[in-house]
Motif scaffolding. Structure first.
Motif, PDB file in Angstrom:
ATOM      1  N   VAL A 195      88.402  37.967  66.609  1.00 39.06           N
ATOM      2  CA  VAL A 195      88.463  39.414  66.779  1.00 39.06           C
ATOM      3  C   VAL A 195      89.300  39.756  68.015  1.00 39.06           C
ATOM      4  N   VAL A 196      89.703  41.027  68.098  1.00 38.25           N
ATOM      5  CA  VAL A 196      90.371  41.547  69.292  1.00 38.25           C
ATOM      6  C   VAL A 196      89.551  42.715  69.826  1.00 38.25           C
ATOM      7  N   LEU A 197      89.608  42.906  71.141  1.00 31.41           N
ATOM      8  CA  LEU A 197      88.939  44.027  71.785  1.00 31.41           C
ATOM      9  C   LEU A 197      89.978  44.963  72.389  1.00 31.41           C
ATOM     10  N   GLY A 198      89.813  46.258  72.132  1.00 25.33           N
ATOM     11  CA  GLY A 198      90.658  47.274  72.751  1.00 25.33           C
ATOM     12  C   GLY A 198      89.788  48.233  73.534  1.00 25.33           C
ATOM     13  N   ALA A 203      91.954  38.128  71.774  1.00 26.42           N
ATOM     14  CA  ALA A 203      92.741  38.898  72.735  1.00 26.42           C
ATOM     15  C   ALA A 203      91.974  40.143  73.160  1.00 26.42           C
ATOM     16  N   VAL A 204      92.215  40.557  74.403  1.00 25.21           N
ATOM     17  CA  VAL A 204      91.604  41.767  74.953  1.00 25.21           C
ATOM     18  C   VAL A 204      92.694  42.586  75.618  1.00 25.21           C
ATOM     19  N   LEU A 261      94.594  37.941  77.684  1.00 28.00           N
ATOM     20  CA  LEU A 261      94.131  39.137  78.391  1.00 28.00           C
ATOM     21  C   LEU A 261      95.315  40.004  78.800  1.00 28.00           C
ATOM     22  N   TYR A 262      95.207  41.309  78.528  1.00 28.42           N
ATOM     23  CA  TYR A 262      96.264  42.249  78.860  1.00 28.42           C
ATOM     24  C   TYR A 262      95.640  43.470  79.530  1.00 28.42           C
ATOM     25  N   VAL A 263      96.229  43.915  80.640  1.00 25.84           N
ATOM     26  CA  VAL A 263      95.721  45.069  81.381  1.00 25.84           C
ATOM     27  C   VAL A 263      96.827  46.102  81.514  1.00 25.84           C
ATOM     28  N   GLN A 264      96.502  47.350  81.152  1.00 29.89           N
ATOM     29  CA  GLN A 264      97.467  48.438  81.218  1.00 29.89           C
ATOM     30  C   GLN A 264      96.787  49.700  81.756  1.00 29.89           C
ATOM     31  N   ASN A 265      97.598  50.670  82.123  1.00 31.11           N
ATOM     32  CA  ASN A 265      97.073  52.006  82.385  1.00 31.11           C
ATOM     33  C   ASN A 265      96.608  52.608  81.062  1.00 31.11           C
ATOM     34  N   LEU A 268      97.654  47.045  70.678  1.00 30.87           N
ATOM     35  CA  LEU A 268      98.446  46.385  71.712  1.00 30.87           C
ATOM     36  C   LEU A 268      98.007  44.938  71.898  1.00 30.87           C
ATOM     37  N   ALA A 269      96.694  44.710  71.886  1.00 31.99           N
ATOM     38  CA  ALA A 269      96.187  43.344  72.017  1.00 31.99           C
ATOM     39  C   ALA A 269      96.676  42.481  70.865  1.00 31.99           C
ATOM     40  N   TRP A 270      96.587  43.014  69.658  1.00 30.23           N
ATOM     41  CA  TRP A 270      97.014  42.266  68.464  1.00 30.23           C
ATOM     42  C   TRP A 270      98.521  41.995  68.494  1.00 30.23           C
ATOM     43  N   ASN A 271      99.313  43.041  68.799  1.00 28.91           N
ATOM     44  CA  ASN A 271     100.772  42.877  68.838  1.00 28.91           C
ATOM     45  C   ASN A 271     101.197  41.880  69.907  1.00 28.91           C
ATOM     46  N   SER A 272     100.591  41.981  71.085  1.00 29.01           N
ATOM     47  CA  SER A 272     100.950  41.076  72.178  1.00 29.01           C
ATOM     48  C   SER A 272     100.571  39.637  71.843  1.00 29.01           C
ATOM     49  N   PHE A 273      99.411  39.470  71.230  1.00 35.00           N
ATOM     50  CA  PHE A 273      98.963  38.125  70.844  1.00 35.00           C
ATOM     51  C   PHE A 273      99.930  37.527  69.820  1.00 35.00           C
TER      52      PHE A 273
END
Length: 362
Positions: A39-42, A113-114, A144-148, A352-357
């Motif tokens: 799974v992915v978390l957004g 991915a998160v 792991l991805y962090v954004q505004n 975004l998590a899915w696309n980046s992964f």
């Protein structure tokens, strides 16, 4: 039977040890093997609420937007560290992620991915600090991805594609944009002290100030006085001072925006001027981002998406702030294409998590 654990850490076979605590105890009741796809978390973390969406790793298309495969949705309070402090913000974020995974019967080992999109992430040091904290919570295989939070809001209107501009106007406000080659720019979003004018907080703060000025004899008489006193259950403008500083939280102040809109619709000149000023402030933020990135093309007439997000911009009144903002922007950029997202920003964060992964493993 619950397993014993020491020093608030657990370990899955083949993974590094990662931090645990009471909010993750539900994982001990689950089978060792999770679903293979994962799974992915957004997460969309704002000044008022924080939302976490859990979605499967299975790809989805534009045709599925009305029935997205959302496995779970969890909601918590403010997670802006500038508003509630670092400790409280982290507790909120960790709790809402645990709640979402618990609801869908998954645990951290099944996460692939998160994407954590949070207001108050204004500098690479903010991103790195949050990334370091997330790495202590999740197994090492999790991306792991962090954004505004503005980035997730943009993605919610573009199916995860980072191109165009987003304007958020809720409790706070920010304009954020991306070019197709990855350049980015932002305007506003510095919080109420540094001038989030045009935001819910900015509108309401100006209204409260107008009431005090009218009471002092420094400003015009306004129906905002009686309307706000009635809304707050107060008997005198003098009591507004105590009410304001008893709990000056941003969301509490911003909740007065509907009162300002109602007064403006009823013909109050002071309230109307406050809203007109907010329109100009919001439009100027978008204009600054569009011009810095050249989203409108060399002739200023190129098309670009403008995603509109936030309670201040919702078209639920005759005095439609969002519509007025678009009208103002269109005078400068006739190619602007306004988008009202069909999904919430937390879904944008999951995209975004899915696309980046997927980009990492292509």
């Amino acid at each position: 039977m619950k397993l014993e654990h020491k020093d608030e850490e657990i370990a899955d076979t083949g993974m590094k040890r990662y931090r645990n605590g009471e909010i993750w105890d539900f994982e001990y009741e689950m089978p060792l093997a999770d679903g293979a796809s994962g799974v992915v978390l957004g997460l969309d973390g704002g000044t008022t609420t924080t939302v976490c969406i859990c979605m499967p790793m299975n790809p989805f298309s534009n045709s599925q937007i009305e029935s997205l495969p959302i496995l779970a949705r969890a909601v918590a309070g403010c997670s802006n560290h500038n508003s509630v402090g670092e400790t409280a913000a982290r507790e909120t974020l960790e709790q809402v992620m645990a709640d979402a995974l618990s609801k869908c019967g998954s645990k951290r080992s099944s996460v692939r991915a998160v994407c954590l999109a949070v207001s108050g992430v204004n500098h690479p040091t903010d991103q790195q600090r949050i990334l370091n904290w997330l790495r202590d919570i999740f197994p090492s295989h999790v991306r792991l991805y962090v954004q505004n939070d503005a980035v997730a809001a943009l993605a919610s209107g573009t199916m995860g594609k980072l191109h165009g501009c987003v304007l958020i106007a809720g409790t706070g406000t920010i304009a954020y944009g991306f070019t197709e080659d990855g350049k980015e720019a932002r305007a506003a979003g510095a919080g109420p002290v540094l001038g989030d004018w045009g935001s819910g907080y900015g509108i309401a703060a100006q209204a409260l100030t107008a009431v005090i000025k009218a009471y002092d004899g420094r400003g015009s008489s306004t129906t905002l006085t009686s309307s706000i006193l009635q809304k707050l259950g107060l008997s005198s403008p003098e009591e507004i001072i105590g009410w304001t500083y008893a709990d000056p939280s941003w969301a509490r102040i911003a909740a007065l925006v509907p009162v300002v809109v109602s007064c403006a619709e009823a013909g109050d000149e002071v309230a109307n001027k406050i809203l007109l000023d907010s329109v100009q402030q919001l439009a100027s933020s978008v204009k600054a981002v569009v011009e810095r990135l050249g989203l409108c093309g060399e002739d200023g007439k190129g098309t670009f998406p403008l995603v509109m997000v936030g309670g201040v911009l919702e078209a639920n009144k005759r005095w439609d702030i969002g519509k007025e903002v678009i009208n103002c922007i269109s005078k400068h950029f006739p190619g602007v294409q306004s988008i009202r997202p069909q999904v919430e920003p937390a879904v944008g964060a999951a995209w975004l998590a899915w696309n980046s992964f997927m980009k990492e493993f292509q």
